[in-house]
Scaffold this motif. Structure first.
Motif, short mmCIF file in Angstrom:
data_model
loop_
_atom_site.label_atom_id
_atom_site.label_comp_id
_atom_site.label_asym_id
_atom_site.label_seq_id
_atom_site.Cartn_x
_atom_site.Cartn_y
_atom_site.Cartn_z
N SER A 80 0.76 -1.16 -0.05
CA SER A 80 0.08 0.02 0.01
C SER A 80 0.91 1.28 -0.06
CB SER A 80 -0.98 -0.14 1.31
OG SER A 80 -0.24 -0.04 2.48
N GLY A 81 0.35 2.32 -0.16
CA GLY A 81 1.00 3.61 -0.30
C GLY A 81 0.45 4.84 -0.75
N GLU A 82 1.06 5.66 -1.15
CA GLU A 82 0.57 6.95 -1.69
C GLU A 82 1.16 7.46 -3.07
OE1 GLU A 82 0.41 9.67 1.47
OE2 GLU A 82 0.14 8.34 2.89
N ILE A 83 0.40 8.17 -3.87
CA ILE A 83 1.10 8.48 -5.15
C ILE A 83 0.73 9.81 -5.39
CG2 ILE A 83 1.03 8.38 -7.72
CD1 ILE A 83 0.41 5.52 -7.23
N LEU A 84 1.12 10.98 -5.75
CA LEU A 84 0.82 12.27 -6.33
C LEU A 84 1.35 12.50 -7.66
CD1 LEU A 84 -0.19 15.06 -5.70
CD2 LEU A 84 2.34 15.68 -4.88
N VAL A 85 0.47 13.06 -8.47
CA VAL A 85 0.98 13.10 -9.94
C VAL A 85 0.44 14.45 -10.30
CG1 VAL A 85 0.78 12.33 -12.22
CG2 VAL A 85 0.44 10.62 -10.42
N ALA A 86 1.25 15.08 -11.04
CA ALA A 86 0.97 16.61 -11.46
C ALA A 86 1.29 16.98 -12.78
CB ALA A 86 1.76 17.74 -10.38
N PRO A 87 0.70 17.66 -13.40
CA PRO A 87 0.67 18.18 -15.04
C PRO A 87 2.16 18.83 -15.23
CG PRO A 87 -0.92 19.29 -14.41
CD PRO A 87 -0.67 18.57 -13.14
N LEU A 88 2.60 18.39 -16.50
CA LEU A 88 3.92 19.27 -17.16
C LEU A 88 3.37 19.93 -18.37
CD1 LEU A 88 6.75 17.25 -16.06
CD2 LEU A 88 6.26 19.50 -15.14
N GLY A 89 3.49 20.89 -18.66
CA GLY A 89 3.29 21.43 -20.49
C GLY A 89 3.65 22.85 -20.30
N GLY A 90 4.23 23.12 -21.60
CA GLY A 90 4.65 24.25 -21.89
C GLY A 90 3.59 25.41 -21.99
N ASP A 91 2.47 25.27 -22.38
CA ASP A 91 1.63 26.23 -22.68
C ASP A 91 0.40 26.44 -21.55
OD1 ASP A 91 -0.12 23.86 -23.27
OD2 ASP A 91 -0.25 24.60 -25.40
N GLY A 92 0.38 25.37 -20.72
CA GLY A 92 -0.44 25.48 -19.65
C GLY A 92 -1.98 24.79 -20.00
N GLN A 93 -2.06 24.37 -21.37
CA GLN A 93 -3.44 23.73 -21.79
C GLN A 93 -3.12 22.21 -22.20
OE1 GLN A 93 -6.21 25.61 -22.08
NE2 GLN A 93 -4.98 27.03 -21.27
N LYS A 94 -2.00 21.91 -22.77
CA LYS A 94 -1.77 20.40 -23.23
C LYS A 94 -0.82 19.88 -22.07
CE LYS A 94 -0.31 17.67 -26.90
NZ LYS A 94 0.59 17.79 -28.25
N VAL A 95 -1.01 18.90 -21.66
CA VAL A 95 -0.17 17.78 -20.80
C VAL A 95 0.91 17.29 -21.59
CG1 VAL A 95 -0.11 16.17 -18.87
CG2 VAL A 95 -2.02 17.88 -18.90
N GLU A 96 2.06 17.67 -21.60
CA GLU A 96 3.16 17.00 -22.28
C GLU A 96 3.79 15.94 -21.37
OE1 GLU A 96 5.16 20.21 -23.23
OE2 GLU A 96 3.70 20.95 -25.08
N GLY A 97 3.47 15.98 -19.91
CA GLY A 97 4.40 14.99 -19.27
C GLY A 97 3.70 15.10 -17.92
N VAL A 98 4.07 14.44 -16.86
CA VAL A 98 3.63 14.52 -15.53
C VAL A 98 4.80 14.43 -14.66
CG1 VAL A 98 1.29 13.57 -16.08
CG2 VAL A 98 3.07 12.07 -15.33
#
Length: 107
Positions: A80-98
């Motif tokens: 068991s555990g915990e995961i946090l995921v947040a978006p990465l993107g150059g324009d703030g609109q398209k998620v290019e990575g996390v």
């Protein structure tokens, strides 16, 4: 990453490739071990820990859809555990990575 000290060991960065794949661009040592990442060209679909890979795929999809960070707790008989995921993107609109982190809580 030096500034993050021991925290860096739990961090990851994945970049979107095509419609169905995520390439690992950075995996801290603890994240690498927990996910079972191969030494060469680690991708989400090549992770040995299939349960965590499935959880990450779902979370990455939510982050991509909402463009917002997602936090999750997972519980199973063996891990068991915990995961946090947040978006990465150059324009703030398209998620290019996390980027995010993962911590295991062993029973």
């Amino acid at each position: 990453m030096e500034q993050l000290g021991q925290l860096a060991s739990h961090l990851f960065i994945f970049e979107r490739r095509g419609k169905a794949e995520w390439d690992a661009r950075f995996l801290g040592d603890a994240a690498k071990k927990l996910l079972g990442a191969p030494a060469n060209e680690p991708t989400l679909s090549k992770l040995e820990n299939c349960r965590l890979a499935a959880r990450l795929r779902l979370l990455f999809g939510w982050v991509e859809e909402t463009r917002e960070a997602v936090s999750a707790t997972f519980i199973s008989p063996d891990q068991s555990g915990e995961i946090l995921v947040a978006p990465l993107g150059g324009d703030g609109q398209k998620v290019e990575g996390v980027y995010g982190g993962i911590v295991a809580r062993h029973p």
